[in-house]
Write a protein that holds these residues in place. Structure first.
Motif, PDB file in Angstrom:
ATOM      1  N   GLN A   1       0.864  -1.143   0.004  1.00 15.68           N
ATOM      2  CA  GLN A   1      -0.211  -0.101   0.128  1.00 15.68           C
ATOM      3  C   GLN A   1       0.749   1.344   0.085  1.00 15.68           C
ATOM      4  O   GLN A   1       0.390   2.214  -0.483  1.00 15.68           O
ATOM      5  CB  GLN A   1      -0.940   0.123   1.180  1.00 15.68           C
TER       6      GLN A   1
ATOM      7  N   GLY B   1      -7.932   3.554   6.361  1.00 15.49           N
ATOM      8  CA  GLY B   1      -8.088   3.682   5.207  1.00 15.49           C
ATOM      9  C   GLY B   1      -9.474   3.550   4.585  1.00 15.49           C
ATOM     10  O   GLY B   1     -10.301   3.827   5.252  1.00 15.49           O
TER      11      GLY B   1
ATOM     12  N   VAL C   1      -8.004  -0.835   1.078  1.00 12.63           N
ATOM     13  CA  VAL C   1      -6.706  -0.707   1.880  1.00 12.63           C
ATOM     14  C   VAL C   1      -6.754  -1.733   2.736  1.00 12.63           C
ATOM     15  O   VAL C   1      -5.961  -2.313   2.999  1.00 12.63           O
ATOM     16  CB  VAL C   1      -6.483   0.579   2.228  1.00 12.63           C
TER      17      VAL C   1
ATOM     18  N   GLY D   1      -3.672  -4.144   2.938  1.00 10.00           N
ATOM     19  CA  GLY D   1      -2.951  -3.806   3.724  1.00 10.00           C
ATOM     20  C   GLY D   1      -2.492  -4.679   4.952  1.00 10.00           C
ATOM     21  O   GLY D   1      -3.359  -5.483   5.507  1.00 10.00           O
TER      22      GLY D   1
END
Length: 263
Positions: free
Chosen positions: A30, A97, A101, A105
């Motif tokens: 990310q 996020g 994400v 992530g």
């Protein structure tokens, strides 16, 4: 993008060997992939950790939660173990996020990157966690060194993070609207050794606020937090907020976090 080779090791030993030879580790990607697209980073070799089973998983380990470095934000947010033992950590992960994400992530990637406005470093520092790598164990107070800087050595990779289970904890984040990073985020945890307060988004790196910790260890109330004067001299001023505004946010978010804990 520049040309690079792409490796998908199946074991930690293989990943460590490639990293020692100079390859660049990628977890959720990310931060690294956008940097590559902007040509701010030019790794010749990427080592994708996604296929290493021993880096995943969430389990109870005595009076701590052991979370694998490749656990995704979504995994932490939805984990029954995390929600039962440290609900503040699950809540933090659930608001990182956006959905995309959170689906990509990872815990280890975020902590290793140490973005000044990332959420996870505040939980690691606020809970006094221990970072396990392929070489050693590092306590949270020794791990975060500065902006995008940690105690990790060249070729060293995070394998898991052990979070001690607190008596109670809360995380409050004031989001920057476009990025959803923390303009200021405060993680407050009451432990057997007193209260820990970790702040993200306000300075060049996550940090503990010792004056708030001392006041809240004496009396865990929003009023105690409100009585602490927050020094703005070492805080960030940028296009989003001044140092004085961030100082005010530290106070307000700490008060709100404590109110959530004791309410």
């Amino acid at each position: 993008m520049y040309t690079f080779t792409y490796e998908t090791p199946a074991t930690l030993a293989d990943a460590a060997q490639l990293a020692a030879a100079g390859g660049k580790l990628i977890a959720g990607g990310q931060s690294l992939l956008p940097s590559m697209r902007l040509r701010l980073a030019n790794p010749e070799q990427l080592i994708d950790l996604a296929g290493i089973a021993e880096l995943a998983g969430i389990r109870r380990a005595g009076n701590a939660l052991a979370i694998g470095a490749m656990a995704r934000h979504m995994d932490v947010a939805r984990s029954a173990e995390v929600r039962a033992a440290i609900p503040a950590l699950a809540d933090l992960a659930a608001h990182i996020g956006d959905r995309q994400v959170r689906a990509r992530g990872t815990l280890g990637g975020s902590v290793a990157n140490n973005d000044p406005a990332a959420c996870y470093p505040s939980a690691v520092l606020g809970l006094g966690a221990t970072i396990f790598t392929n070489r050693r164990e590092i306590v949270a107070d020794d791990f975060f060194l500065g902006m995008y800087s940690t105690a990790l050595q060249e070729g060293e990779l995070i394998t898991a993070i052990h979070f001690p289970i607190p008596k109670r904890a809360a995380y409050l984040k004031f989001k920057q609207a476009a990025s959803r990073f923390a303009l200021v985020g405060v993680f407050v945890a009451q432990t057997d050794n007193g209260v820990r307060v970790a702040v993200t988004g306000a300075a060049s790196s996550v940090f503990r606020h010792t004056a708030l910790e001392a006041a809240l260890t004496r009396n865990l109330t929003p009023e105690s937090a409100a009585a602490v004067k927050i020094d703005a001299s070492d805080l960030n001023t940028d296009i989003h907020a001044s140092a004085i505004y961030r100082a005010q946010l530290i106070s307000v978010q700490t008060q709100r976090a404590v109110a959530r804990m004791v309410g």
